[in-house]
Scaffold this motif. Structure first.
Motif, PDB file in Angstrom:
ATOM      1  N   TRP A 173      11.345 -10.301  13.648  1.00  0.00           N
ATOM      2  CA  TRP A 173      10.803 -10.398  12.491  1.00  0.00           C
ATOM      3  C   TRP A 173       9.312 -10.819  12.551  1.00  0.00           C
ATOM      4  CZ3 TRP A 173      11.602  -9.180   7.630  1.00  0.00           C
ATOM      5  CH2 TRP A 173      10.966  -9.882   6.632  1.00  0.00           C
ATOM      6  N   ARG A 174       8.776 -11.595  13.452  1.00  0.00           N
ATOM      7  CA  ARG A 174       7.421 -11.822  13.515  1.00  0.00           C
ATOM      8  C   ARG A 174       6.639 -10.903  14.410  1.00  0.00           C
ATOM      9  NH1 ARG A 174       9.732 -17.140  14.868  1.00  0.00           N
ATOM     10  NH2 ARG A 174       9.802 -16.479  16.807  1.00  0.00           N
ATOM     11  N   ARG A 175       7.140 -10.062  15.094  1.00  0.00           N
ATOM     12  CA  ARG A 175       6.306  -8.851  15.733  1.00  0.00           C
ATOM     13  C   ARG A 175       5.813  -7.955  14.849  1.00  0.00           C
ATOM     14  NH1 ARG A 175       8.555  -4.601  19.585  1.00  0.00           N
ATOM     15  NH2 ARG A 175      10.605  -4.862  18.611  1.00  0.00           N
ATOM     16  N   ARG A 176       4.721  -7.583  15.307  1.00  0.00           N
ATOM     17  CA  ARG A 176       3.644  -6.569  14.652  1.00  0.00           C
ATOM     18  C   ARG A 176       3.153  -5.599  15.963  1.00  0.00           C
ATOM     19  NH1 ARG A 176       6.135  -9.176  11.402  1.00  0.00           N
ATOM     20  NH2 ARG A 176       5.539  -9.869   9.382  1.00  0.00           N
ATOM     21  N   LEU A 177       3.129  -4.358  15.177  1.00  0.00           N
ATOM     22  CA  LEU A 177       2.834  -3.029  16.160  1.00  0.00           C
ATOM     23  C   LEU A 177       1.437  -2.804  15.933  1.00  0.00           C
ATOM     24  CD1 LEU A 177       6.078  -0.969  16.005  1.00  0.00           C
ATOM     25  CD2 LEU A 177       5.378  -2.913  17.897  1.00  0.00           C
ATOM     26  N   PRO A 178       0.610  -2.257  16.775  1.00  0.00           N
ATOM     27  CA  PRO A 178      -0.572  -1.756  16.724  1.00  0.00           C
ATOM     28  C   PRO A 178      -0.385  -0.344  15.871  1.00  0.00           C
ATOM     29  CG  PRO A 178      -0.079  -1.412  18.955  1.00  0.00           C
ATOM     30  CD  PRO A 178       1.115  -2.421  18.344  1.00  0.00           C
ATOM     31  N   ALA A 179      -1.266  -0.050  15.168  1.00  0.00           N
ATOM     32  CA  ALA A 179      -1.643   1.343  14.627  1.00  0.00           C
ATOM     33  C   ALA A 179      -1.183   2.444  15.345  1.00  0.00           C
ATOM     34  CB  ALA A 179      -2.844   1.499  13.766  1.00  0.00           C
ATOM     35  N   SER A 180      -1.681   2.347  16.570  1.00  0.00           N
ATOM     36  CA  SER A 180      -1.155   3.717  17.492  1.00  0.00           C
ATOM     37  C   SER A 180       0.070   3.904  17.788  1.00  0.00           C
ATOM     38  CB  SER A 180      -1.986   3.875  18.759  1.00  0.00           C
ATOM     39  OG  SER A 180      -1.659   2.587  19.345  1.00  0.00           O
ATOM     40  N   TRP A 181       0.967   2.815  17.838  1.00  0.00           N
ATOM     41  CA  TRP A 181       2.396   2.830  17.863  1.00  0.00           C
ATOM     42  C   TRP A 181       3.144   3.236  16.768  1.00  0.00           C
ATOM     43  CZ3 TRP A 181       4.889  -1.630  21.477  1.00  0.00           C
ATOM     44  CH2 TRP A 181       4.149  -1.545  22.650  1.00  0.00           C
ATOM     45  N   LEU A 182       2.567   2.932  15.478  1.00  0.00           N
ATOM     46  CA  LEU A 182       3.129   3.288  14.302  1.00  0.00           C
ATOM     47  C   LEU A 182       2.976   4.490  14.009  1.00  0.00           C
ATOM     48  CD1 LEU A 182       1.982   0.118  11.923  1.00  0.00           C
ATOM     49  CD2 LEU A 182       4.324   0.596  12.887  1.00  0.00           C
ATOM     50  N   PHE A 183       1.757   5.151  14.505  1.00  0.00           N
ATOM     51  CA  PHE A 183       1.578   6.620  14.179  1.00  0.00           C
ATOM     52  C   PHE A 183       2.559   7.592  15.025  1.00  0.00           C
ATOM     53  CE2 PHE A 183      -0.496  10.708  14.390  1.00  0.00           C
ATOM     54  CZ  PHE A 183      -1.116  10.622  13.076  1.00  0.00           C
ATOM     55  N   THR A 184       3.236   6.919  16.206  1.00  0.00           N
ATOM     56  CA  THR A 184       4.394   7.753  16.735  1.00  0.00           C
ATOM     57  C   THR A 184       5.421   7.959  16.111  1.00  0.00           C
ATOM     58  OG1 THR A 184       5.323   6.005  17.666  1.00  0.00           O
ATOM     59  CG2 THR A 184       3.503   7.022  19.206  1.00  0.00           C
ATOM     60  N   TYR A 185       5.763   6.918  15.000  1.00  0.00           N
ATOM     61  CA  TYR A 185       6.768   7.286  13.915  1.00  0.00           C
ATOM     62  C   TYR A 185       6.808   8.558  12.904  1.00  0.00           C
ATOM     63  CZ  TYR A 185       8.844   2.877  15.645  1.00  0.00           C
ATOM     64  OH  TYR A 185       9.474   1.929  16.335  1.00  0.00           O
ATOM     65  N   LEU A 186       5.359   8.915  12.881  1.00  0.00           N
ATOM     66  CA  LEU A 186       5.174  10.049  12.222  1.00  0.00           C
ATOM     67  C   LEU A 186       5.306  11.228  13.025  1.00  0.00           C
ATOM     68  CD1 LEU A 186       1.946   9.037  10.008  1.00  0.00           C
ATOM     69  CD2 LEU A 186       4.200   8.672   9.734  1.00  0.00           C
ATOM     70  N   ARG A 187       4.811  11.199  14.114  1.00  0.00           N
ATOM     71  CA  ARG A 187       4.971  12.285  15.242  1.00  0.00           C
ATOM     72  C   ARG A 187       6.410  12.661  15.772  1.00  0.00           C
ATOM     73  NH1 ARG A 187       2.510  12.097  19.662  1.00  0.00           N
ATOM     74  NH2 ARG A 187       1.910   9.907  19.743  1.00  0.00           N
ATOM     75  N   ALA A 204       5.447   3.472   7.976  1.00  0.00           N
ATOM     76  CA  ALA A 204       4.180   4.176   8.999  1.00  0.00           C
ATOM     77  C   ALA A 204       3.695   5.416   7.911  1.00  0.00           C
ATOM     78  CB  ALA A 204       4.734   4.518  10.061  1.00  0.00           C
ATOM     79  N   ARG A 205       4.628   6.028   7.362  1.00  0.00           N
ATOM     80  CA  ARG A 205       4.427   6.958   6.277  1.00  0.00           C
ATOM     81  C   ARG A 205       3.364   6.365   5.153  1.00  0.00           C
ATOM     82  NH1 ARG A 205       9.526   9.062   7.426  1.00  0.00           N
ATOM     83  NH2 ARG A 205      10.301   8.281   5.668  1.00  0.00           N
ATOM     84  N   ALA A 206       3.849   5.400   4.451  1.00  0.00           N
ATOM     85  CA  ALA A 206       3.182   4.941   3.674  1.00  0.00           C
ATOM     86  C   ALA A 206       1.716   4.204   3.983  1.00  0.00           C
ATOM     87  CB  ALA A 206       4.105   3.785   2.920  1.00  0.00           C
ATOM     88  N   LEU A 207       1.883   3.645   5.003  1.00  0.00           N
ATOM     89  CA  LEU A 207       0.648   3.245   5.599  1.00  0.00           C
ATOM     90  C   LEU A 207      -0.603   4.131   5.888  1.00  0.00           C
ATOM     91  CD1 LEU A 207      -0.617   0.519   7.029  1.00  0.00           C
ATOM     92  CD2 LEU A 207      -0.105   1.535   9.288  1.00  0.00           C
ATOM     93  N   PHE A 208      -0.283   5.396   6.666  1.00  0.00           N
ATOM     94  CA  PHE A 208      -1.130   6.244   6.880  1.00  0.00           C
ATOM     95  C   PHE A 208      -1.520   7.039   5.709  1.00  0.00           C
ATOM     96  CE2 PHE A 208       0.019   4.901  11.101  1.00  0.00           C
ATOM     97  CZ  PHE A 208      -1.125   4.769  11.601  1.00  0.00           C
ATOM     98  N   ALA A 209      -0.465   7.525   4.478  1.00  0.00           N
ATOM     99  CA  ALA A 209      -0.827   7.810   3.565  1.00  0.00           C
ATOM    100  C   ALA A 209      -1.972   7.220   2.688  1.00  0.00           C
ATOM    101  CB  ALA A 209       0.210   8.147   2.601  1.00  0.00           C
ATOM    102  N   LEU A 210      -1.719   5.882   2.573  1.00  0.00           N
ATOM    103  CA  LEU A 210      -2.676   4.999   1.860  1.00  0.00           C
ATOM    104  C   LEU A 210      -4.007   4.870   2.687  1.00  0.00           C
ATOM    105  CD1 LEU A 210      -0.436   1.965   0.891  1.00  0.00           C
ATOM    106  CD2 LEU A 210      -1.336   3.729  -0.747  1.00  0.00           C
ATOM    107  N   TYR A 211      -3.853   4.972   3.836  1.00  0.00           N
ATOM    108  CA  TYR A 211      -5.287   4.954   4.617  1.00  0.00           C
ATOM    109  C   TYR A 211      -6.039   6.099   4.337  1.00  0.00           C
ATOM    110  CZ  TYR A 211      -8.316   4.803   8.958  1.00  0.00           C
ATOM    111  OH  TYR A 211      -9.419   4.749   9.695  1.00  0.00           O
ATOM    112  N   ALA A 212      -5.276   7.473   4.292  1.00  0.00           N
ATOM    113  CA  ALA A 212      -6.053   8.532   4.083  1.00  0.00           C
ATOM    114  C   ALA A 212      -6.608   8.616   2.740  1.00  0.00           C
ATOM    115  CB  ALA A 212      -4.974   9.593   4.239  1.00  0.00           C
ATOM    116  N   ASP A 213      -5.999   7.984   1.834  1.00  0.00           N
ATOM    117  CA  ASP A 213      -6.432   8.078   0.459  1.00  0.00           C
ATOM    118  C   ASP A 213      -7.625   7.013   0.210  1.00  0.00           C
ATOM    119  OD1 ASP A 213      -4.681  10.258  -0.257  1.00  0.00           O
ATOM    120  OD2 ASP A 213      -3.311   8.911  -1.029  1.00  0.00           O
TER     121      ASP A 213
END
Length: 204
Positions: A77-91, A153-162
Protein backbone atom coordinates in the motif's frame (compact mmCIF):
# COMPACT_ATOMS: atom_id res chain seq x y z
CA UNK A 1 21.55 15.12 -10.60
CA UNK A 2 23.26 11.89 -11.60
CA UNK A 3 21.88 9.54 -14.20
CA UNK A 4 22.59 6.48 -12.08
CA UNK A 5 20.49 7.79 -9.19
CA UNK A 6 17.16 6.10 -8.54
CA UNK A 7 14.30 7.96 -10.25
CA UNK A 8 11.69 9.78 -8.19
CA UNK A 9 8.65 7.53 -7.64
CA UNK A 10 5.21 8.65 -8.82
CA UNK A 11 3.39 9.34 -5.57
CA UNK A 12 -0.21 9.27 -6.84
CA UNK A 13 -0.13 5.72 -8.24
CA UNK A 14 -0.68 2.98 -5.66
CA UNK A 15 -0.39 -0.59 -6.89
CA UNK A 16 -3.13 -1.89 -4.57
CA UNK A 17 -6.81 -0.96 -4.88
CA UNK A 18 -8.03 0.54 -1.64
CA UNK A 19 -10.70 -2.12 -1.17
CA UNK A 20 -8.07 -4.86 -1.54
CA UNK A 21 -5.83 -3.24 1.06
CA UNK A 22 -8.70 -2.87 3.53
CA UNK A 23 -9.84 -6.46 2.93
CA UNK A 24 -6.30 -7.81 3.38
CA UNK A 25 -5.63 -5.81 6.54
CA UNK A 26 -9.02 -6.64 8.05
CA UNK A 27 -8.69 -10.33 7.22
CA UNK A 28 -5.15 -10.57 8.60
CA UNK A 29 -6.10 -8.80 11.84
CA UNK A 30 -9.18 -11.00 12.33
CA UNK A 31 -7.22 -14.20 11.69
CA UNK A 32 -4.38 -12.99 13.91
CA UNK A 33 -6.80 -12.54 16.81
CA UNK A 34 -8.25 -15.98 16.13
CA UNK A 35 -4.77 -17.55 16.19
CA UNK A 36 -3.92 -15.79 19.44
CA UNK A 37 -7.20 -17.12 20.80
CA UNK A 38 -6.00 -20.65 20.00
CA UNK A 39 -2.84 -19.98 22.00
CA UNK A 40 -4.83 -18.72 24.99
CA UNK A 41 -7.22 -21.67 24.68
CA UNK A 42 -4.32 -24.12 24.63
CA UNK A 43 -2.70 -22.57 27.69
CA UNK A 44 -5.79 -22.15 29.82
CA UNK A 45 -8.32 -24.80 28.82
CA UNK A 46 -6.55 -27.85 27.36
CA UNK A 47 -5.46 -30.49 29.88
CA UNK A 48 -3.89 -33.04 27.53
CA UNK A 49 -0.21 -32.21 27.01
CA UNK A 50 -0.11 -33.14 23.34
CA UNK A 51 -3.26 -31.24 22.42
CA UNK A 52 -2.11 -28.24 24.43
CA UNK A 53 1.17 -27.90 22.54
CA UNK A 54 -0.68 -28.57 19.28
CA UNK A 55 -3.04 -25.66 19.95
CA UNK A 56 -0.21 -23.37 21.05
CA UNK A 57 2.07 -24.28 18.14
CA UNK A 58 -0.69 -24.04 15.57
CA UNK A 59 -1.83 -20.70 16.94
CA UNK A 60 1.68 -19.25 16.97
CA UNK A 61 2.40 -20.52 13.46
CA UNK A 62 -0.82 -19.04 12.15
CA UNK A 63 -0.10 -15.75 13.93
CA UNK A 64 3.32 -15.50 12.26
CA UNK A 65 1.70 -16.08 8.87
CA UNK A 66 -0.94 -13.40 9.57
CA UNK A 67 1.74 -10.91 10.61
CA UNK A 68 3.59 -11.64 7.37
CA UNK A 69 0.45 -11.03 5.33
CA UNK A 70 -0.29 -7.81 7.21
CA UNK A 71 3.29 -6.57 6.75
CA UNK A 72 3.18 -7.35 3.02
CA UNK A 73 -0.20 -5.68 2.45
CA UNK A 74 0.82 -2.48 4.24
CA UNK A 75 4.16 -2.36 2.42
CA UNK A 76 2.43 -2.77 -0.95
CA UNK A 77 0.00 0.00 0.00
CA UNK A 78 2.91 2.36 0.75
CA UNK A 79 5.08 1.26 -2.19
CA UNK A 80 5.35 3.63 -5.17
CA UNK A 81 6.90 2.87 -8.55
CA UNK A 82 9.02 5.11 -10.80
CA UNK A 83 7.52 6.35 -14.04
CA UNK A 84 9.62 4.04 -16.24
CA UNK A 85 8.21 0.99 -14.43
CA UNK A 86 4.65 2.27 -14.79
CA UNK A 87 5.18 2.79 -18.51
CA UNK A 88 5.81 -0.93 -18.95
CA UNK A 89 2.16 -1.48 -18.01
CA UNK A 90 1.23 0.44 -21.17
CA UNK A 91 3.61 -1.53 -23.38
CA UNK A 92 2.62 -4.92 -21.93
CA UNK A 93 -1.05 -4.48 -21.08
CA UNK A 94 -2.17 -8.11 -21.21
CA UNK A 95 -3.00 -10.74 -18.57
CA UNK A 96 -0.12 -12.28 -16.66
CA UNK A 97 0.98 -15.74 -17.86
CA UNK A 98 0.55 -17.08 -14.32
CA UNK A 99 -3.07 -15.89 -14.31
CA UNK A 100 -3.85 -17.23 -17.79
CA UNK A 101 -2.47 -20.69 -17.06
CA UNK A 102 -3.39 -21.14 -13.41
CA UNK A 103 -6.47 -19.20 -12.33
CA UNK A 104 -9.33 -21.10 -13.98
CA UNK A 105 -7.91 -24.62 -13.47
CA UNK A 106 -7.24 -23.73 -9.82
CA UNK A 107 -10.72 -22.24 -9.37
CA UNK A 108 -12.29 -25.38 -10.85
CA UNK A 109 -10.19 -27.58 -8.55
CA UNK A 110 -11.28 -25.50 -5.56
CA UNK A 111 -14.91 -25.89 -6.62
CA UNK A 112 -14.49 -29.65 -6.94
CA UNK A 113 -13.03 -29.75 -3.44
CA UNK A 114 -16.05 -27.86 -2.08
CA UNK A 115 -18.43 -30.26 -3.85
CA UNK A 116 -16.63 -33.33 -2.49
CA UNK A 117 -16.43 -31.96 1.04
CA UNK A 118 -19.67 -33.53 2.41
CA UNK A 119 -19.19 -37.00 0.88
CA UNK A 120 -15.48 -37.84 0.60
CA UNK A 121 -12.67 -38.34 3.03
CA UNK A 122 -10.26 -35.58 3.88
CA UNK A 123 -7.51 -37.03 1.69
CA UNK A 124 -9.82 -36.59 -1.35
CA UNK A 125 -11.26 -33.10 -1.01
CA UNK A 126 -8.50 -31.32 0.90
CA UNK A 127 -5.86 -31.20 -1.90
CA UNK A 128 -8.40 -29.79 -4.35
CA UNK A 129 -9.74 -27.21 -1.93
CA UNK A 130 -6.49 -26.06 -0.35
CA UNK A 131 -4.12 -26.10 -3.30
CA UNK A 132 -6.73 -24.90 -5.79
CA UNK A 133 -7.89 -22.14 -3.46
CA UNK A 134 -4.38 -20.88 -2.77
CA UNK A 135 -3.37 -20.84 -6.46
CA UNK A 136 -6.63 -19.20 -7.53
CA UNK A 137 -6.22 -16.55 -4.83
CA UNK A 138 -2.58 -15.81 -5.70
CA UNK A 139 -3.05 -15.65 -9.48
CA UNK A 140 -6.29 -13.67 -9.21
CA UNK A 141 -4.79 -11.15 -6.79
CA UNK A 142 -1.73 -10.62 -8.97
CA UNK A 143 -3.92 -10.00 -12.03
CA UNK A 144 -6.18 -7.59 -10.13
CA UNK A 145 -3.12 -5.62 -9.03
CA UNK A 146 -1.78 -5.58 -12.59
CA UNK A 147 -5.08 -4.33 -14.04
CA UNK A 148 -5.44 -1.69 -11.35
CA UNK A 149 -1.90 -0.39 -11.92
CA UNK A 150 -2.27 -0.46 -15.72
CA UNK A 151 -5.48 1.58 -15.51
CA UNK A 152 -3.75 4.20 -13.37
CA UNK A 153 -0.70 4.23 -15.65
CA UNK A 154 -2.87 4.89 -18.72
CA UNK A 155 -4.53 7.84 -17.00
CA UNK A 156 -1.18 9.11 -15.72
CA UNK A 157 0.56 9.27 -19.10
CA UNK A 158 -2.55 10.54 -20.90
CA UNK A 159 -2.74 13.49 -18.51
CA UNK A 160 1.02 14.01 -18.85
CA UNK A 161 0.75 14.14 -22.63
CA UNK A 162 -2.06 16.71 -22.32
CA UNK A 163 -0.06 18.82 -19.85
CA UNK A 164 -2.79 18.36 -17.23
CA UNK A 165 -0.89 16.19 -14.75
CA UNK A 166 -0.23 17.34 -11.19
CA UNK A 167 3.12 19.05 -10.78
CA UNK A 168 4.65 16.42 -8.48
CA UNK A 169 3.80 13.54 -10.80
CA UNK A 170 4.94 15.45 -13.88
CA UNK A 171 8.26 16.18 -12.12
CA UNK A 172 8.68 12.46 -11.38
CA UNK A 173 8.16 11.58 -15.06
CA UNK A 174 10.54 14.36 -16.19
CA UNK A 175 13.14 13.10 -13.70
CA UNK A 176 12.90 9.55 -15.07
CA UNK A 177 13.18 10.83 -18.65
CA UNK A 178 16.35 12.74 -17.85
CA UNK A 179 17.94 9.67 -16.30
CA UNK A 180 16.87 7.12 -18.94
CA UNK A 181 17.25 7.95 -22.63
CA UNK A 182 15.33 4.86 -23.75
CA UNK A 183 12.38 5.79 -21.53
CA UNK A 184 12.50 9.37 -22.84
CA UNK A 185 12.27 8.07 -26.41
CA UNK A 186 9.32 5.83 -25.51
CA UNK A 187 7.45 8.73 -23.92
CA UNK A 188 8.10 10.92 -26.97
CA UNK A 189 6.75 8.17 -29.23
CA UNK A 190 3.68 7.82 -26.99
CA UNK A 191 3.05 11.56 -27.11
CA UNK A 192 3.51 11.62 -30.89
CA UNK A 193 1.02 8.77 -31.28
CA UNK A 194 -1.49 10.57 -29.09
CA UNK A 195 -1.08 13.75 -31.12
CA UNK A 196 -1.53 11.81 -34.36
CA UNK A 197 -4.73 10.22 -33.06
CA UNK A 198 -6.09 13.63 -32.08
CA UNK A 199 -5.41 14.91 -35.57
CA UNK A 200 -7.13 11.95 -37.18
CA UNK A 201 -10.21 12.23 -34.96
CA UNK A 202 -10.34 16.02 -35.14
CA UNK A 203 -10.16 16.46 -31.38
CA UNK A 204 -8.86 19.83 -30.10
Amino acid sequence: MKKNEAPIPVRSVCILPRWMMLTAVGGCVALLLLCLGFVVYGIGWVDDQGRRWGAIGGGLGGAIGCLGGLFGALNDWRRRLPASWLFTYLRHDHPLPFYRRVFWPAAVACGIGLCLLPWCGRFVWQPFLHVGGMLAFMSGSMELIRRHTAKQARALFALYADGALAADDAAAIDDARRKDAAFDAEVQAFQALGERLRQLTGEP
